[in-house]
Design a protein around this motif. Structure first.
Motif, PDB file in Angstrom:
ATOM      1  N   ARG A  85      90.154  52.511  86.929  1.00  0.00           N
ATOM      2  CA  ARG A  85      90.100  53.795  86.414  1.00  0.00           C
ATOM      3  C   ARG A  85      90.464  53.853  84.764  1.00  0.00           C
ATOM      4  N   CYS A  86      91.237  52.544  84.528  1.00  0.00           N
ATOM      5  CA  CYS A  86      91.860  52.316  83.205  1.00  0.00           C
ATOM      6  C   CYS A  86      90.685  51.569  82.387  1.00  0.00           C
ATOM      7  N   GLY A  87      89.618  51.116  82.913  1.00  0.00           N
ATOM      8  CA  GLY A  87      88.602  50.612  82.095  1.00  0.00           C
ATOM      9  C   GLY A  87      89.062  49.433  81.345  1.00  0.00           C
ATOM     10  N   PHE A 107     100.305  57.921  82.334  1.00  0.00           N
ATOM     11  CA  PHE A 107     101.337  58.425  83.252  1.00  0.00           C
ATOM     12  C   PHE A 107     100.888  59.356  84.051  1.00  0.00           C
ATOM     13  N   GLU A 108      99.915  60.102  83.953  1.00  0.00           N
ATOM     14  CA  GLU A 108      98.989  60.991  84.972  1.00  0.00           C
ATOM     15  C   GLU A 108      98.586  60.310  86.211  1.00  0.00           C
ATOM     16  N   ASP A 109      98.504  58.886  86.010  1.00  0.00           N
ATOM     17  CA  ASP A 109      98.193  58.217  87.227  1.00  0.00           C
ATOM     18  C   ASP A 109      99.212  57.710  88.133  1.00  0.00           C
ATOM     19  N   MET A 110     100.552  58.108  87.736  1.00  0.00           N
ATOM     20  CA  MET A 110     101.644  57.483  88.459  1.00  0.00           C
ATOM     21  C   MET A 110     101.897  58.200  89.889  1.00  0.00           C
TER      22      MET A 110
ATOM     23  N   ALA B 162      85.262  58.028  79.759  1.00  0.00           N
ATOM     24  CA  ALA B 162      85.078  59.481  80.000  1.00  0.00           C
ATOM     25  C   ALA B 162      85.314  59.834  81.334  1.00  0.00           C
ATOM     26  N   MET B 163      84.368  59.135  82.212  1.00  0.00           N
ATOM     27  CA  MET B 163      84.200  59.489  83.742  1.00  0.00           C
ATOM     28  C   MET B 163      85.690  58.974  84.520  1.00  0.00           C
ATOM     29  N   ASP B 164      86.319  57.887  84.007  1.00  0.00           N
ATOM     30  CA  ASP B 164      87.606  57.746  84.427  1.00  0.00           C
ATOM     31  C   ASP B 164      88.530  58.674  84.182  1.00  0.00           C
ATOM     32  N   LEU B 165      88.533  59.442  82.889  1.00  0.00           N
ATOM     33  CA  LEU B 165      89.596  60.158  82.591  1.00  0.00           C
ATOM     34  C   LEU B 165      89.267  61.643  83.335  1.00  0.00           C
ATOM     35  N   LEU B 166      87.880  61.791  83.605  1.00  0.00           N
ATOM     36  CA  LEU B 166      87.595  63.077  84.464  1.00  0.00           C
ATOM     37  C   LEU B 166      88.195  62.994  85.670  1.00  0.00           C
ATOM     38  N   ALA B 167      88.144  61.846  86.346  1.00  0.00           N
ATOM     39  CA  ALA B 167      88.782  61.611  87.790  1.00  0.00           C
ATOM     40  C   ALA B 167      90.309  61.615  87.869  1.00  0.00           C
ATOM     41  N   ARG B 168      90.951  61.930  86.669  1.00  0.00           N
ATOM     42  CA  ARG B 168      92.400  62.020  86.695  1.00  0.00           C
ATOM     43  C   ARG B 168      92.799  63.553  86.665  1.00  0.00           C
ATOM     44  N   LEU B 169      91.726  64.489  86.204  1.00  0.00           N
ATOM     45  CA  LEU B 169      91.786  65.837  86.149  1.00  0.00           C
ATOM     46  C   LEU B 169      92.162  66.683  87.204  1.00  0.00           C
ATOM     47  N   ARG B 194      82.661  55.483  93.042  1.00  0.00           N
ATOM     48  CA  ARG B 194      84.028  54.947  93.399  1.00  0.00           C
ATOM     49  C   ARG B 194      84.999  56.131  93.158  1.00  0.00           C
ATOM     50  N   ARG B 195      84.689  56.758  91.744  1.00  0.00           N
ATOM     51  CA  ARG B 195      85.452  57.755  91.312  1.00  0.00           C
ATOM     52  C   ARG B 195      85.474  58.965  92.505  1.00  0.00           C
ATOM     53  N   ARG B 196      84.274  59.302  92.773  1.00  0.00           N
ATOM     54  CA  ARG B 196      84.036  60.648  93.491  1.00  0.00           C
ATOM     55  C   ARG B 196      84.559  60.323  95.022  1.00  0.00           C
ATOM     56  N   ALA B 197      84.662  59.017  95.472  1.00  0.00           N
ATOM     57  CA  ALA B 197      84.883  58.836  96.761  1.00  0.00           C
ATOM     58  C   ALA B 197      86.580  59.017  96.680  1.00  0.00           C
ATOM     59  N   ALA B 198      87.224  58.552  95.754  1.00  0.00           N
ATOM     60  CA  ALA B 198      88.594  58.536  95.690  1.00  0.00           C
ATOM     61  C   ALA B 198      89.091  59.932  95.203  1.00  0.00           C
ATOM     62  N   ALA B 199      88.287  60.787  94.611  1.00  0.00           N
ATOM     63  CA  ALA B 199      89.015  62.128  94.084  1.00  0.00           C
ATOM     64  C   ALA B 199      89.400  63.039  95.471  1.00  0.00           C
TER      65      ALA B 199
END
Lengths: 504, 407
Positions: A85-87, A107-110, B162-169, B194-199
């Motif tokens: 997710r960190c590309g 930090f949001e990942d932690m 962008a997708m990776d950041l979206l997955a963190r919201l 992968r992102r959808r499976a882990a959300a």
């Protein structure tokens, strides 16, 4: 008792234990981690394994604990997913303590990552700053045809006690513990090392103490003069660390590793105090042990102690991985083994339990073009610190420099044997240059009237029966001249020959 | 190295020192907050005056460490100056992550505009990295919208980030579903999967009326348990009749929460209690989103229509009954439902039942006073009374399905 005022760092540590921050991680991520004080951000978070990185403010590092360097595919997948997710910002380093650290996290990942890690039996607790660091053991424990004893349960038992409710939370300095189980378990760079030793026919451990590398001083561990049964290791480690926590030097951080305490008390005085704290009977010992050779590279295909099964050692160039590669490695371990991987102190990894019948297919996997089981003799045992990409102390980009130099040297030269080179970016010596047959340390040098990136060269490190630390051979060689200087050294001292097509 | 931090800064400003990473890294530890800010100001001046050509860019990460109002002002000013004339995208891209790291919501519109602008890629990526470093401080709605849009960008790296950041919201599943619906570059499809499976699914807060003393009807307890097991999240049941239970739930560790008001009618509870309860959760730092009250869900109304249509086909004459509703606004709902279903809908009045083959349908999600009154009522022959909706398998199954589908 000393009444010297506490340093800034000691004050921050005394203020509160960083472990107390864990329940707040989730709400801090929402409210904004910028509310953390400087001490919380740069010191206390390290008790959770979370590192604020000055070189990438806003992108954090997480250092794990992988006792004995063992990780399974499910665990690796969890870490890979987080990193993925960190590309482009995300990467992982295999460390010289058989460990992994993930870079580029927000930090949001932690909080969610720690939760997922808990679910698969991983922790990052107390992996940084003044804590007992990842405990290392024989990377081949339990599968090694040559091992004396399986170090995995011993390492786990020590970790359990040290991180348990009675374990130390505020050591004066970082502390390295290691357990040896095979004839090539070189561990004398640790503050506390248990080396296999026989006493009246019984297999146990002789205790070595005080080893460390730093910018100021480098020491190999010395015999404490006692022998322990395997079941005593955990309790003894706890007693030793608690004693260090009470008695260690907190007034000068450059004189606070265990060796300084031993010198202050004298070896006999130190041992007496320690054994009084431990409270259990131990046997005196002369410090002799069963370790008699330098560590094996572990690379390539090798038969395990279990008939019909093999480990395949893969070279990880400069110990660096990314999320996608980690996912692929986890898949390899699932497909060809039982889903287990091991990390070595040489920053390489092993896939274990591969049946004979699956070896040809595994060796034909495209991924093994990148992670080779048969790298060149310089690649195989090149160890490197993080370098200036992620560390503000490093004077050179260690990993990329090492890779480029080694590639070029292997293009020019043939070597009769693998050669251990240790690359480090600064005098803090995280890449352990003193352990290398050749050690390199980032520096600055004047070249054509300008200050340029350079490397000091150390020679003579030996991890065999008569261990030696490498000594300074040449002061700062500009990086632009490094290949030439090393080429000549390899020709003169290490039996290298120029490749035929390059001989004029 | 014998210079005091102030003298070192002065020497730097006077051009008497050459800056190198080693010296800078060592110095940084000694600088006070004001001195570090002074260093940032000096570096920005040099950068604006000389551009990236003098190797100053390599110090961005080190000098960009100060965080706060003053640092943000310096960076905004520098960006403003740098954007004038013929801006160097690489220089701007260097400053944008530092600005995002200041984590000031005021900077969201600027970073948003740069990330969307069809300009130099390096600049757009820099803006997105700025957004990444301040992720949790930006307004959630616009941020989600921006990231959904960027996930379909033609630049795969930008889209992936962008997708990776979206997955963190919070409620990441919702955002990622929106990305999937829009379609992504085939190269990024495995990443999205992968992102959808882990959300993770968000936790649920089932707001119910409850019985006297906070008792939760069995059908709701059963629903909550099934949701816990199948959705794999926390399910909090909050009866209006039990303030203590609410207080206990509020003390749990906050996490993204979806408030599901299990009310059939928009009575006083929906119009007044519900907003107050949502505010209470938000006040305790729970990220909360509200769904409409159950009776307004189109799929719920459709199921009602189908079930009652089947009853009519068997010769029954359904009549929808509700408890008294206060105010003209609430009264519009029974009218609308009546129109939608083509059936009478009125408050229950024992004197006004419709006689032979009447099917009395209490508009009750779970057992309540009205449904129990009707069950107890000695009804004339040929009149049937429906049990509360969640005591009927088809409605319970539908609600479960809908709540399992929620992001």
């Amino acid at each position: 008792m000393t009444s010297a005022p506490l340093s800034k760092i000691e004050q921050a540590k005394a203020e509160r234990c960083g472990l107390a921050l864990e329940p707040e991680l989730e709400s801090l991520a929402r409210r904004g981690w910028e509310q953390l004080s400087e001490a919380e951000l740069t010191i206390q978070l390290k008790w959770l394994g979370i590192f604020f990185r000055p070189v990438s403010p806003g992108r954090f590092m997480l250092r794990l604990r992988l006792p004995n360097g063992v990780i399974n595919a499910e665990q690796l997948t969890v870490l890979a997913e987080a990193l993925d997710r960190c590309g482009a910002e995300g990467s992982a380093d295999l460390t010289t303590r058989q460990n992994l650290q993930l870079r580029g996290l927000l930090f949001e990942d932690m909080a969610p990552l720690l939760k997922l890690m808990r679910a698969v039996g991983l922790t990052s607790r107390q992996s940084g700053h003044d804590n007992p660091r990842n405990i290392t053991g024989n990377p081949l424990a339990g599968i090694d045809p040559e091992e004396f004893i399986d170090t995995r349960p011993l390492v786990l038992a020590i970790q359990e006690l040290l991180l348990g409710p009675d374990g130390p939370r505020n050591l004066p300095r970082k502390f390295n513990v290691a357990v040896g189980g095979a004839p090539d378990s070189f561990l004398l760079h640790n503050d506390l090392a248990f080396l296999p030793a026989r006493l009246d026919g019984d297999l146990g451990f002789t205790v070595m103490v005080g080893g460390f590398f730093s910018a100021q001083r480098n020491e190999l561990a010395i015999p404490l003069g006692i022998w322990l049964r395997p079941d005593q290791l955990a309790g003894f480690s706890l007693a030793l660390l608690l004693h260090f926590e009470r008695e260690g030097n907190r007034s000068a951080r450059n004189r606070s590793r265990l060796m300084y305490l031993i010198e202050e008390l004298g070896l006999d005085g130190y041992r007496d105090q320690l054994l009084a704290s431990y409270g259990e009977a131990v046997v005196a010992h002369d410090g002799s042990h069963l370790v008699d050779r330098a560590p094996r590279s572990c690379l390539g295909v090798h038969g395990q102690a279990q008939p019909g099964l093999h480990w395949v050692g893969l070279h990880v160039p400069m110990g660096r991985l990314d999320g996608e590669l980690m996912l692929a490695l986890a898949q390899l371990a699932r497909t060809y083994g039982k889903g287990e991987l091991r990390l070595t102190e040489a920053q390489n990894l092993l896939i274990t339990d591969v049946p004979t019948g699956l070896l040809p297919t595994l060796l034909a996997e495209p991924l093994l073009q990148r992670f080779r089981p048969d790298p060149g003799p310089l690649q195989a045992e090149a160890v490197s610190c993080t370098g200036s990409r992620y560390c503000s102390f490093a004077l050179i980009p260690t990993k990329t420099t090492a890779q480029a130099v080694i590639d070029e040297l292997e293009r020019r030269l043939e070597l009769p044997n693998p050669l251990r080179s240790h690359w480090t970016g600064c005098s803090n010596a995280c890449g352990q240059p003193y352990m290398g047959e050749i050690g390199l340390m980032g520096a600055k040098a004047r070249h054509n009237g300008e200050m340029v990136e350079a490397a000091k060269i150390f020679l003579g490190g030996s991890l065999g029966v008569d261990p030696q630390l490498a000594q300074l051979h040449e002061k700062a060689v500009p990086l632009v001249e490094l290949v030439g200087v090393l080429e000549q050294l390899l020709l003169d001292r290490f039996g290298a020959r120029r490749r035929p097509q390059l001989v004029q | 190295m014998d210079l005091s931090p102030d003298d070192w800064l002065a020497a730097l400003r006077a051009g008497e020192l050459n800056l190198d990473r080693e010296g800078l890294a060592e110095r940084l530890a000694e600088l006070s907050a004001d001195q570090a800010l002074g260093l940032l100001a000096w570096w920005l001046e040099q950068l604006l005056a000389g551009g990236l050509g003098y190797g100053l860019g390599q110090f961005a990460d080190l000098v960009g460490r100060p965080q706060g109002v003053a640092a943000a002002v310096l960076l905004r000013q520098a960006l403003g100056t740098a954007q004038g004339g013929s801006p160097d995208p690489a220089l701007l891209a260097l400053l944008l992550p530092l600005l995002g790291y200041q984590r000031d919501p005021e900077d969201f519109p600027g970073l948003q505009a740069l990330a969307l602008n069809p300009g130099a890629l390096v600049l757009r990526r820099g803006a997105l990295e700025g957004l990444a470093r301040g992720l949790s401080c930006w307004p959630l709605g616009p941020l989600r919208q921006l990231l959904v849009q960027l996930s379909a960008d033609l630049d795969p790296q930008l889209a992936a980030t962008a997708m990776d950041l979206l997955a963190r919201l919070p409620w990441a599943r919702e955002g990622l579903s929106a990305v999937a619906a829009r379609g992504v570059d085939p190269l990024l499809a495995p990443r999205l999967a992968r992102r959808r499976a882990a959300a993770p699914p968000s936790d649920l807060l089932l707001l119910i009326h409850g019985r006297s003393g906070g008792v939760v009807p069995d059908e709701l307890l059963q629903l909550a348990e099934e949701l816990r097991q199948q959705r794999g999240c926390r399910v909090i049941v909050q009866p209006l009749t039990d303030p203590l239970a609410a207080e206990q739930a509020l003390a749990l560790e906050p996490a993204p929460l979806t408030l599901v008001p299990l009310f059939q009618l928009p009575g006083h509870h929906v119009r007044h209690d519900l907003p107050a309860i949502a505010a209470q959760w938000r006040l305790r730092r729970w990220p909360l989103r509200r769904l409409p009250f159950l009776g307004a869900w189109p799929r719920w109304q459709q199921e009602l229509a189908e079930a009652l249509g089947e009853a009519q086909a068997q010769g029954w004459r359904p009549e929808l009954l509700h408890h008294p509703l206060g105010g003209p606004l609430a009264a519009r709902y029974p009218q609308a439902l009546s129109q939608r279903l083509g059936l009478p809908c009125r408050p229950w009045d024992v004197a006004a039942y419709s006689g032979e083959r009447a099917l009395l349908v209490p508009l009750a999600v779970a057992a309540n006073r009205l449904s129990e009154t009707l069950q107890r009522w000695e009804r004339p022959p040929g009149v049937q009374v429906w049990p509360p909706l969640l005591q009927q398998l088809r409605f319970r199954r539908l609600l479960l399905e809908q709540l399992l589908l929620l992001a």
